[in-house]
Design an enzyme around this catalytic site. Structure first.
Site, PDB file in Angstrom:
ATOM      1  N   CYS A   1       0.869  -1.185   0.000  1.00  9.54           N
ATOM      2  CA  CYS A   1       0.000   0.000   0.000  1.00  9.54           C
ATOM      3  C   CYS A   1       0.898   1.225   0.000  1.00  9.54           C
ATOM      4  O   CYS A   1       0.900   2.020   0.946  1.00  9.54           O
ATOM      5  CB  CYS A   1      -0.922   0.003   1.210  1.00  9.54           C
ATOM      6  N   ALA A   2       1.657   1.397  -1.069  1.00  8.02           N
ATOM      7  CA  ALA A   2       2.750   2.366  -1.082  1.00  8.02           C
ATOM      8  C   ALA A   2       2.280   3.810  -1.062  1.00  8.02           C
ATOM      9  O   ALA A   2       2.999   4.684  -0.583  1.00  8.02           O
ATOM     10  CB  ALA A   2       3.631   2.120  -2.316  1.00  8.02           C
TER      11      ALA A   2
ATOM     12  N   GLY B   1       4.550   7.014  -1.368  1.00  8.45           N
ATOM     13  CA  GLY B   1       5.896   6.471  -1.303  1.00  8.45           C
ATOM     14  C   GLY B   1       6.728   6.816  -0.086  1.00  8.45           C
ATOM     15  O   GLY B   1       7.925   6.525  -0.069  1.00  8.45           O
ATOM     16  N   GLY B   2       6.129   7.386   0.959  1.00 11.79           N
ATOM     17  CA  GLY B   2       6.910   7.769   2.131  1.00 11.79           C
ATOM     18  C   GLY B   2       7.678   6.624   2.756  1.00 11.79           C
ATOM     19  O   GLY B   2       8.872   6.736   3.059  1.00 11.79           O
ATOM     20  N   LYS B   3       7.007   5.488   2.937  1.00 13.30           N
ATOM     21  CA  LYS B   3       7.685   4.343   3.548  1.00 13.30           C
ATOM     22  C   LYS B   3       8.586   3.629   2.536  1.00 13.30           C
ATOM     23  O   LYS B   3       9.609   3.050   2.921  1.00 13.30           O
ATOM     24  CB  LYS B   3       6.663   3.389   4.164  1.00 13.30           C
TER      25      LYS B   3
ATOM     26  N   ASP C   1       0.235   0.211  -5.265  1.00  7.79           N
ATOM     27  CA  ASP C   1      -0.968   0.729  -4.612  1.00  7.79           C
ATOM     28  C   ASP C   1      -2.144   0.523  -5.566  1.00  7.79           C
ATOM     29  O   ASP C   1      -1.985   0.637  -6.787  1.00  7.79           O
ATOM     30  CB  ASP C   1      -0.827   2.211  -4.269  1.00  7.79           C
TER      31      ASP C   1
ATOM     32  N   ASP D   1       0.976  -0.957   4.892  1.00  5.69           N
ATOM     33  CA  ASP D   1       0.547   0.291   5.544  1.00  5.69           C
ATOM     34  C   ASP D   1      -0.928   0.447   5.194  1.00  5.69           C
ATOM     35  O   ASP D   1      -1.296   1.141   4.262  1.00  5.69           O
ATOM     36  CB  ASP D   1       1.379   1.456   5.033  1.00  5.69           C
TER      37      ASP D   1
ATOM     38  N   CYS E   1      -2.125   3.817  10.851  1.00  7.51           N
ATOM     39  CA  CYS E   1      -2.045   5.085  11.595  1.00  7.51           C
ATOM     40  C   CYS E   1      -3.344   5.237  12.388  1.00  7.51           C
ATOM     41  O   CYS E   1      -4.002   6.273  12.352  1.00  7.51           O
ATOM     42  CB  CYS E   1      -1.784   6.275  10.684  1.00  7.51           C
TER      43      CYS E   1
END
Length: 428
Positions: free
Chosen positions: A238-239, A242-244, A262, A306, A359
């Site tokens: 679940c990109a 692209g933060g992770k 994603d 994520d 989150c």
């Protein structure tokens, strides 16, 4: 603009949010377009007032005896911006742009005690989530909620492929960044009070050169807990933007392979420019096409999920969503998470690790989802999160962070971060 005019503008913006049911960011943008005379400082102050009013909407309404936008904005000024009924009365009398004078009830609200309110109101959480949040936090409910109602810091993750914390700190010295408490490659700038503005770090040359990314310390921490190593085959299922993926690439030293996927093309769109700016060469973006990941089934060392969630852990940054969340939306997210976890398990090779991240601070999206997955997949076993913590941060996990189901939960009260949950499972 002086404070009275800013208060009047904040009341208008919050009224627009409540009436038209649109995000605060859109309402603030519309106000700015219709009031071009307002400077950047005015817009920042008005935004602070609106967000502060929403962060503590329940306790402010209890103190003021009203949920109306005027009552909430005045409560923010009187109860957390350091003004008094007397100072406001004097300012209002001298400013033609000021709201109407304070009523006796509003004056009383400046000092009204909220200790008599239910814990869920003192915590500024939605009342319908009381049982869930009491399950998550127990006697710490009020303290957790009050921390969640504060302003978030601005956190940065240093891109180890291009820079060091010392190099970035020097570039941003005018903002006085400090090392983050847990993340080893993080810098932070605490939020200021009142009308303080958030530093605009994205105009800095270091950002343009890919030395750092804006990323909450909690997000950095769960990325580090994933434990990606150079040479690994990693699927970021679940990109999003692209933060992770960027954090994983930095940890892997550009060695191995990351497959960034994603299901939503729009969420995935920014990742291409971010990968280029960060100097990432070991990430392969997989667009959401039929069969896009079929060749990865049973071959991946680490599947990072994520998962889409209610976002309850980000209520400091998006307080309007706190009051829009519904049982129906929570149920939909739970269904999405269950399906994604089932999908993720397919890609693990024997000995591979599934890293489940949300989150969210709600047990229904965290431990409960893991319990369901474990019951359906006896080949999966929980990884010792305390050992993973020691490996990632070179220190023992602080007391109180581990959840009953074997995950870790970060919160503003516990770790000074956004709310994040992480649980790791290994395939036999």
């Amino acid at each position: 603009m002086r404070l009275p005019g800013r208060i009047a503008a904040a009341i208008d913006v919050l009224s627009d949010v409540e009436t038209r049911k649109r995000p605060v960011s859109e309402a603030l943008k519309a106000w700015g377009l219709n009031n071009r005379f307002a400077g950047a400082g005015d817009r920042a102050a008005i935004g602070n007032l609106v967000y502060d009013a929403l962060r503590r909407r329940a306790s402010y309404a209890f103190a003021m005896g009203s949920h109306e936008p005027r009552a909430l904005v005045l409560a923010a000024v009187l109860r957390h911006w350091g003004e008094t009924p007397e100072t406001l009365a004097a300012m209002f009398a001298e400013d033609t742009h000021a709201p109407a004078p304070l009523t006796p009830l509003e004056q009383a609200g400046a000092h009204a005690e909220v200790e008599a309110a239910p814990d869920i109101v003192q915590a500024d959480f939605p009342e319908w989530l009381a049982s869930s949040l009491k399950r998550a936090f127990g006697s710490d409910l009020a303290a957790e909620g009050q921390a969640m109602a504060g302003r978030p810091s601005l956190d940065l993750r240093i891109n180890a492929l291009k820079a060091t914390p010392e190099k970035v700190a020097k570039s941003l010295a005018r903002f006085s960044p400090q090392p983050t408490r847990y993340a080893l490659l993080g810098l932070t700038m605490p939020a200021g009070p009142g009308d303080a503005r958030t530093p605009n770090v994205t105009t800095d040359e270091g950002y343009q050169k890919g030395w750092f990314e804006v990323q909450d310390q909690g997000s950095q921490m769960v990325s580090a807990l994933a434990g990606a190593q150079p040479g690994d085959q990693v699927l970021d299922l679940c990109a999003g933007a692209g933060g992770k993926t960027l954090a994983l690439a930095s940890a892997m030293g550009n060695k191995g392979q990351i497959f960034a996927y994603d299901s939503d093309r729009n969420r995935l769109a920014p990742i291409y420019d971010r990968l280029k700016r960060n100097g990432v060469h070991n990430a392969q973006v997989r667009a959401p096409e039929p069969g896009a990941l079929d060749d990865l089934v049973g071959k991946i060392d680490r599947v990072v999920v994520d998962a889409p969630c209610t976002g309850t852990g980000t209520w400091r940054r998006r307080p309007d969503t706190k009051w829009k969340l519904t049982p129906e939306l929570l149920a939909q997210r739970q269904s999405d998470q269950a399906a994604i976890l089932e999908e993720a398990a397919r890609y693990l090779k024997p000995g591979g690790t599934l890293v489940y991240i949300t989150c969210s601070i709600l047990p229904e999206e965290n431990d409960d989802q893991v319990a369901v997955l474990l019951s359906a997949h006896p080949e999966l076993k929980s990884v010792d999160i305390a050992a993973a913590w020691r490996s990632a941060f070179i220190t023992d996990i602080p007391p109180g962070l581990m959840t009953p189901g074997g995950g870790v939960l970060l919160t503003p009260h516990r770790t000074g971060t956004d709310g994040f949950y992480c649980h790791m499972l290994r395939k036999a």
